[in-house]
Design a protein around this motif. Structure first.
Motif, PDB file in Angstrom:
ATOM      1  N   ALA A  22       0.824  -1.212   0.000  1.00 42.08           N
ATOM      2  CA  ALA A  22       0.000   0.000   0.000  1.00 42.08           C
ATOM      3  C   ALA A  22       0.861   1.267   0.000  1.00 42.08           C
ATOM      4  O   ALA A  22       0.398   2.325  -0.433  1.00 42.08           O
ATOM      5  CB  ALA A  22      -0.942  -0.006   1.192  1.00 42.08           C
ATOM      6  N   HIS A  23       2.106   1.166   0.432  1.00 35.09           N
ATOM      7  CA  HIS A  23       3.018   2.325   0.405  1.00 35.09           C
ATOM      8  C   HIS A  23       3.322   2.766  -1.031  1.00 35.09           C
ATOM      9  O   HIS A  23       3.765   3.887  -1.255  1.00 35.09           O
ATOM     10  CB  HIS A  23       4.334   1.995   1.116  1.00 35.09           C
ATOM     11  CG  HIS A  23       4.181   1.822   2.595  1.00 35.09           C
ATOM     12  ND1 HIS A  23       3.892   2.864   3.449  1.00 35.09           N
ATOM     13  CD2 HIS A  23       4.262   0.711   3.368  1.00 35.09           C
ATOM     14  CE1 HIS A  23       3.817   2.406   4.678  1.00 35.09           C
ATOM     15  NE2 HIS A  23       4.029   1.092   4.663  1.00 35.09           N
ATOM     16  N   TYR A  24       3.089   1.868  -1.999  1.00 36.86           N
ATOM     17  CA  TYR A  24       3.418   2.170  -3.396  1.00 36.86           C
ATOM     18  C   TYR A  24       2.187   2.464  -4.240  1.00 36.86           C
ATOM     19  O   TYR A  24       2.311   2.818  -5.407  1.00 36.86           O
ATOM     20  CB  TYR A  24       4.211   1.002  -4.003  1.00 36.86           C
ATOM     21  CG  TYR A  24       5.503   0.793  -3.254  1.00 36.86           C
ATOM     22  CD1 TYR A  24       6.620   1.548  -3.563  1.00 36.86           C
ATOM     23  CD2 TYR A  24       5.594  -0.120  -2.213  1.00 36.86           C
ATOM     24  CE1 TYR A  24       7.802   1.388  -2.865  1.00 36.86           C
ATOM     25  CE2 TYR A  24       6.766  -0.288  -1.504  1.00 36.86           C
ATOM     26  CZ  TYR A  24       7.862   0.474  -1.839  1.00 36.86           C
ATOM     27  OH  TYR A  24       9.026   0.337  -1.136  1.00 36.86           O
ATOM     28  N   GLY A  25       0.998   2.283  -3.687  1.00 37.16           N
ATOM     29  CA  GLY A  25      -0.230   2.575  -4.435  1.00 37.16           C
ATOM     30  C   GLY A  25      -1.377   1.703  -3.968  1.00 37.16           C
ATOM     31  O   GLY A  25      -1.308   1.000  -2.961  1.00 37.16           O
ATOM     32  N   GLU A  26      -2.461   1.750  -4.758  1.00 38.19           N
ATOM     33  CA  GLU A  26      -3.683   1.015  -4.423  1.00 38.19           C
ATOM     34  C   GLU A  26      -3.461  -0.496  -4.548  1.00 38.19           C
ATOM     35  O   GLU A  26      -2.888  -0.977  -5.525  1.00 38.19           O
ATOM     36  CB  GLU A  26      -4.808   1.441  -5.362  1.00 38.19           C
ATOM     37  CG  GLU A  26      -6.115   0.748  -5.075  1.00 38.19           C
ATOM     38  CD  GLU A  26      -7.187   1.073  -6.118  1.00 38.19           C
ATOM     39  OE1 GLU A  26      -8.236   0.408  -6.073  1.00 38.19           O
ATOM     40  OE2 GLU A  26      -6.970   1.966  -6.960  1.00 38.19           O
ATOM     41  N   MET A  49      -2.344  -5.267  -7.890  1.00 30.86           N
ATOM     42  CA  MET A  49      -2.330  -3.800  -7.911  1.00 30.86           C
ATOM     43  C   MET A  49      -2.870  -3.354  -9.261  1.00 30.86           C
ATOM     44  O   MET A  49      -2.306  -3.717 -10.305  1.00 30.86           O
ATOM     45  CB  MET A  49      -0.910  -3.264  -7.700  1.00 30.86           C
ATOM     46  CG  MET A  49      -0.353  -3.577  -6.324  1.00 30.86           C
ATOM     47  SD  MET A  49       1.279  -2.869  -6.046  1.00 30.86           S
ATOM     48  CE  MET A  49       0.863  -1.157  -5.748  1.00 30.86           C
ATOM     49  N   ASN A  51      -2.893  -0.428 -10.786  1.00 37.04           N
ATOM     50  CA  ASN A  51      -2.098   0.564 -11.514  1.00 37.04           C
ATOM     51  C   ASN A  51      -0.709  -0.022 -11.830  1.00 37.04           C
ATOM     52  O   ASN A  51       0.094  -0.257 -10.920  1.00 37.04           O
ATOM     53  CB  ASN A  51      -1.974   1.838 -10.663  1.00 37.04           C
ATOM     54  CG  ASN A  51      -1.315   2.966 -11.415  1.00 37.04           C
ATOM     55  OD1 ASN A  51      -0.435   2.752 -12.228  1.00 37.04           O
ATOM     56  ND2 ASN A  51      -1.741   4.182 -11.111  1.00 37.04           N
ATOM     57  N   GLU A  54       2.637   1.819 -10.615  1.00 34.50           N
ATOM     58  CA  GLU A  54       2.808   1.638  -9.169  1.00 34.50           C
ATOM     59  C   GLU A  54       3.269   0.217  -8.860  1.00 34.50           C
ATOM     60  O   GLU A  54       4.128   0.003  -7.992  1.00 34.50           O
ATOM     61  CB  GLU A  54       1.491   1.926  -8.436  1.00 34.50           C
ATOM     62  CG  GLU A  54       1.068   3.377  -8.472  1.00 34.50           C
ATOM     63  CD  GLU A  54      -0.319   3.607  -7.889  1.00 34.50           C
ATOM     64  OE1 GLU A  54      -1.029   2.610  -7.569  1.00 34.50           O
ATOM     65  OE2 GLU A  54      -0.703   4.786  -7.749  1.00 34.50           O
ATOM     66  N   GLU A  57       6.942  -0.182  -9.688  1.00 35.43           N
ATOM     67  CA  GLU A  57       7.752   0.494  -8.680  1.00 35.43           C
ATOM     68  C   GLU A  57       7.851  -0.372  -7.415  1.00 35.43           C
ATOM     69  O   GLU A  57       8.936  -0.526  -6.837  1.00 35.43           O
ATOM     70  CB  GLU A  57       7.148   1.860  -8.319  1.00 35.43           C
ATOM     71  CG  GLU A  57       7.982   2.615  -7.301  1.00 35.43           C
ATOM     72  CD  GLU A  57       7.349   3.925  -6.864  1.00 35.43           C
ATOM     73  OE1 GLU A  57       7.914   4.548  -5.948  1.00 35.43           O
ATOM     74  OE2 GLU A  57       6.301   4.322  -7.417  1.00 35.43           O
TER      75      GLU A  57
END
Length: 135
Positions: A22-26, A49, A51, A54, A57
């Protein structure tokens, strides 16, 4: 994007994975895989995920990082290609290795399949007579 996460600690939960990513996106979902018989963690899981940038990454940042004392492996998940449970079911549904047919001593394979005792009215009638059978 579906992400494969391996070499997890046996204490890692789905919530731990979800919080990490969750630190990197949805995060759509995070799931740890458990053994059906023992109920123990198989020490790998999947994270979805939506996206892609994200997700990429997160993969590059988290691969070979440490989580709860274990160095984890994080990769893009490859789609399933055969070998799964459904393939085995299809094999068994088609008969698998359950008899029917077989090699005859007089040469060649039986074409009618199944148990000859129950096949009296179909197939090669001459072959189905008891006097003509050769084992």
């Amino acid at each position: 994007m579906n992400i494969f996460v391996a070499k997890l600690s046996s204490e890692t939960t789905s919530e731990d994975l979800e919080n990490l990513f969750a630190h990197y996106g949805e995060v759509a979902y995070a799931k740890i895989i458990f053994d059906r018989e023992t109920g123990n963690s198989k020490r790998y899981g999947f994270v979805e995920m939506p996206n892609e940038p994200e997700a990429y990454e997160a993969i590059s940042e988290l691969n070979e990082s440490e989580l709860q004392g274990s160095t984890i492996v994080v990769k893009k998940s490859a789609p399933r290609e055969g070998g799964g449970r459904d393939d085995r079911r299809d094999f068994r549904r088609d008969g698998g290795n359950r008899g029917g047919g077989g090699y005859r001593r007089e040469g060649g394979y039986r074409r009618e399949g199944g148990n000859r005792d129950f096949n009296r009215d179909g197939g090669n009638r001459d072959f189905n007579r008891r006097s003509d059978r050769r084992y």
